[in-house]
Enzyme design. Structure first.
Site, PDB file in Angstrom:
ATOM      1  N   ASP A 116       0.825  -1.213   0.000  1.00  0.00           N
ATOM      2  CA  ASP A 116       0.000   0.000   0.000  1.00  0.00           C
ATOM      3  C   ASP A 116       0.862   1.268   0.000  1.00  0.00           C
ATOM      4  O   ASP A 116       2.098   1.196  -0.041  1.00  0.00           O
ATOM      5  CB  ASP A 116      -0.934  -0.066   1.233  1.00  0.00           C
ATOM      6  CG  ASP A 116      -2.338   0.362   0.901  1.00  0.00           C
ATOM      7  OD1 ASP A 116      -2.494   1.250   0.045  1.00  0.00           O
ATOM      8  OD2 ASP A 116      -3.289  -0.171   1.514  1.00  0.00           O
TER       9      ASP A 116
ATOM     10  N   ASP B  17     -10.096   3.434  -3.786  1.00  0.00           N
ATOM     11  CA  ASP B  17     -10.759   2.268  -3.178  1.00  0.00           C
ATOM     12  C   ASP B  17     -12.212   2.106  -3.635  1.00  0.00           C
ATOM     13  O   ASP B  17     -12.959   3.077  -3.733  1.00  0.00           O
ATOM     14  CB  ASP B  17     -10.767   2.401  -1.655  1.00  0.00           C
ATOM     15  CG  ASP B  17      -9.404   2.101  -1.057  1.00  0.00           C
ATOM     16  OD1 ASP B  17      -8.420   2.035  -1.820  1.00  0.00           O
ATOM     17  OD2 ASP B  17      -9.337   1.946   0.169  1.00  0.00           O
TER      18      ASP B  17
ATOM     19  N   TRP C 148      -2.854   3.507  -5.852  1.00  0.00           N
ATOM     20  CA  TRP C 148      -4.123   4.127  -6.285  1.00  0.00           C
ATOM     21  C   TRP C 148      -3.999   5.018  -7.538  1.00  0.00           C
ATOM     22  O   TRP C 148      -4.842   5.897  -7.770  1.00  0.00           O
ATOM     23  CB  TRP C 148      -4.733   4.967  -5.147  1.00  0.00           C
ATOM     24  CG  TRP C 148      -4.528   4.392  -3.787  1.00  0.00           C
ATOM     25  CD1 TRP C 148      -4.943   3.166  -3.355  1.00  0.00           C
ATOM     26  CD2 TRP C 148      -3.834   4.985  -2.680  1.00  0.00           C
ATOM     27  NE1 TRP C 148      -4.566   2.974  -2.051  1.00  0.00           N
ATOM     28  CE2 TRP C 148      -3.892   4.078  -1.616  1.00  0.00           C
ATOM     29  CE3 TRP C 148      -3.189   6.217  -2.494  1.00  0.00           C
ATOM     30  CZ2 TRP C 148      -3.303   4.345  -0.378  1.00  0.00           C
ATOM     31  CZ3 TRP C 148      -2.605   6.475  -1.263  1.00  0.00           C
ATOM     32  CH2 TRP C 148      -2.662   5.554  -0.230  1.00  0.00           C
ATOM     33  N   GLY C 149      -2.915   4.848  -8.307  1.00  0.00           N
ATOM     34  CA  GLY C 149      -2.745   5.663  -9.516  1.00  0.00           C
ATOM     35  C   GLY C 149      -2.195   7.056  -9.247  1.00  0.00           C
ATOM     36  O   GLY C 149      -1.974   7.832 -10.186  1.00  0.00           O
TER      37      GLY C 149
HETATM   38  C1  GLA Z   1      -6.002   1.142   1.468  1.00  0.00           C
HETATM   39  C2  GLA Z   1      -6.110   0.173   0.289  1.00  0.00           C
HETATM   40  C3  GLA Z   1      -7.219  -0.832   0.590  1.00  0.00           C
HETATM   41  C4  GLA Z   1      -6.955  -1.585   1.880  1.00  0.00           C
HETATM   42  C5  GLA Z   1      -6.755  -0.599   3.029  1.00  0.00           C
HETATM   43  C6  GLA Z   1      -6.260  -1.288   4.287  1.00  0.00           C
HETATM   44  O1  GLA Z   1      -7.123   1.945   1.591  1.00  0.00           O
HETATM   45  O2  GLA Z   1      -6.327   0.858  -0.902  1.00  0.00           O
HETATM   46  O3  GLA Z   1      -7.349  -1.743  -0.511  1.00  0.00           O
HETATM   47  O4  GLA Z   1      -5.806  -2.388   1.712  1.00  0.00           O
HETATM   48  O5  GLA Z   1      -5.817   0.415   2.691  1.00  0.00           O
HETATM   49  O6  GLA Z   1      -6.070  -0.398   5.354  1.00  0.00           O
END
Ligand code: GLA
Length: 378
Positions: free
Chosen positions: A126, A183, A161-162
């Site tokens: 992440d 997300d 996330w791009g």
């Molecule tokens: C981010 C990621 C999610 C998930 C959460 C966990 O938001 O994009 O997919 O893994 O963290 O905290």
């Protein structure tokens, strides 16, 4: 390690969030096998955030939460492997994970070795709490290199996330898949928002480093960690078919121990999965539209062996009857060729068509998916 097809599996986050433990993971492993998900190709079982103790040990190693995983992670991994599945875990490139747990920044090589020693096959990585003056590409390169040198094949799933123009540098890092957008949550609005952003990523997607559109919400039905309103069965199908068509990794996010028949039918549609898992993994492209409506998507993909997949997704709130002309697929009138079109949601062959195919009326939020064979025109 080279990953030639979008990974398929299950991830704990969408439904369970922090509420994960050994029992849940083992029961989920059982359910993946018993429900035929493993046979259909869903092979990775991934534990997301919230699995660790808040402090590293005296050797700076991450420690699994002693209450949630009293027998440690190797024990869980061994069980998952004994079922014929692969085992995935989660960490983050910043100072803390997104939920505030210890993260891998400055511990990349130690953590990669720890994951390898537990038998991890997949790492979701992440982007929360990234130090402001650190470069994202460098942090992913560190972990990419650490994994490539940890002595075990570990699929590297980047999750930035791009942001920070991820698409420009992610393929340098050794990532096998990368989250291109934010997300998902369990609502039609979220599905539509993510899909409307995909046109700009059609050309950056490709074999070896797949564009991850985020975990699936199919079957959540408004319950769980990212639950909102839930979707109808038709909306869940549109979501699944679009993710599959665009070549996204497919990570199931519902509680598969309690799946209903409608959910199973969607997730186990083998003809749709075959498009997602096509050997050649060629990029999808736009091949039509519906008059002025930008939220009726008509995408095509050339498949290995010469067939063409067509995906039509009516994301609008109105009915639509879009068309695609064969010229946009490389079949001109003088070719003497036509298309035999098969509906792979209904599993029936519709017939042979020339020059243009116009769909029947497609209800709002629903989709059509076709597999077309190039044949001689009559
Ligand atoms: C981010 C990621 C999610 C998930 C959460 C966990 O938001 O994009 O997919 O893994 O963290 O905290």
């Amino acid at each position: 390690m080279i990953v030639r097809k979008p990974p398929l599996g299950w991830n704990s986050w969408n439904t369970f969030g922090r509420n994960i433990d050994e029992k849940l993971i083992m029961e989920t492993a059982d359910a993946m096998v018993e429900n035929g998900l493993l046979d259909a190709g869903y092979e990775y079982l991934v534990i997301d955030d919230c699995w660790a103790e808040m402090k590293r040990d005296e050797n700076n190693r991450l420690v699994p939460d002693k209450n949630k995983f009293p027998n440690g992670m190797k024990h869980v991994a061994d069980y998952v492997h004994s079922k014929g599945l692969k085992f995935g875990m989660y960490s983050c490139a910043g100072n803390l994970t997104c939920a505030g747990y210890p993260s891998s920044f400055e511990y990349e090589f130690i953590d990669a070795e720890t994951f390898a020693s537990w038998g991890v096959d997949y790492l979701k990585y992440d982007y929360c709490f990234k130090p402001m003056y650190q470069q994202g590409h460098l942090l992913y390169k560190r972990m990419g290199l650490a994994l490539a040198n940890c002595g075990r094949d570990i699929c590297f799933s980047a999750c930035s996330w791009g942001v920070d123009q991820t698409n420009e540098w992610i393929k340098q890092t050794g990532a096998h898949l990368w989250r291109s957008t934010g997300d998902i949550n369990d609502s039609w609005q979220s599905v539509k928002e993510l899909l409307m952003k995909q046109d700009e990523y059609l050309t950056t997607n490709g074999q070896g480093c797949f564009n991850d559109m985020d975990m699936l919400i199919v079957g959540m039905r408004g319950k769980g960690n990212v639950a909102v309103a839930g979707c109808t069965d038709e909306e869940y199908l549109t979501h699944f078919a679009a993710w599959a068509f665009l070549g996204s990794p497919l990570m199931i996010g519902c509680d598969i121990r309690n799946m209903d028949e409608a959910t199973k039918k969607i997730l186990l549609n083998k003809e749709i999965l075959a498009i997602n898992q096509d050997e050649a993994y060629r990029q999808p492209f736009n091949c039509g539209n519906h008059w002025w409506a930008t939220d009726v998507k008509v995408w095509a993909r050339f498949l290995e062996g010469g067939d063409i997949a067509i995906g039509i997704f009516n994301l609008s709130d109105n009915g639509a009857d879009p068309f695609f002309s064969f010229d946009t697929l490389g079949i001109n009138r003088s070719s003497g060729k036509a298309l035999e079109i098969r509906d792979i949601i209904e599993h029936k062959t519709l017939g042979v068509y020339k020059d243009v195919f116009r769909t029947e009326y497609i209800q709002p939020h629903t989709c059509k998916m076709y597999r077309c064979k190039v044949v001689d025109a009559e």
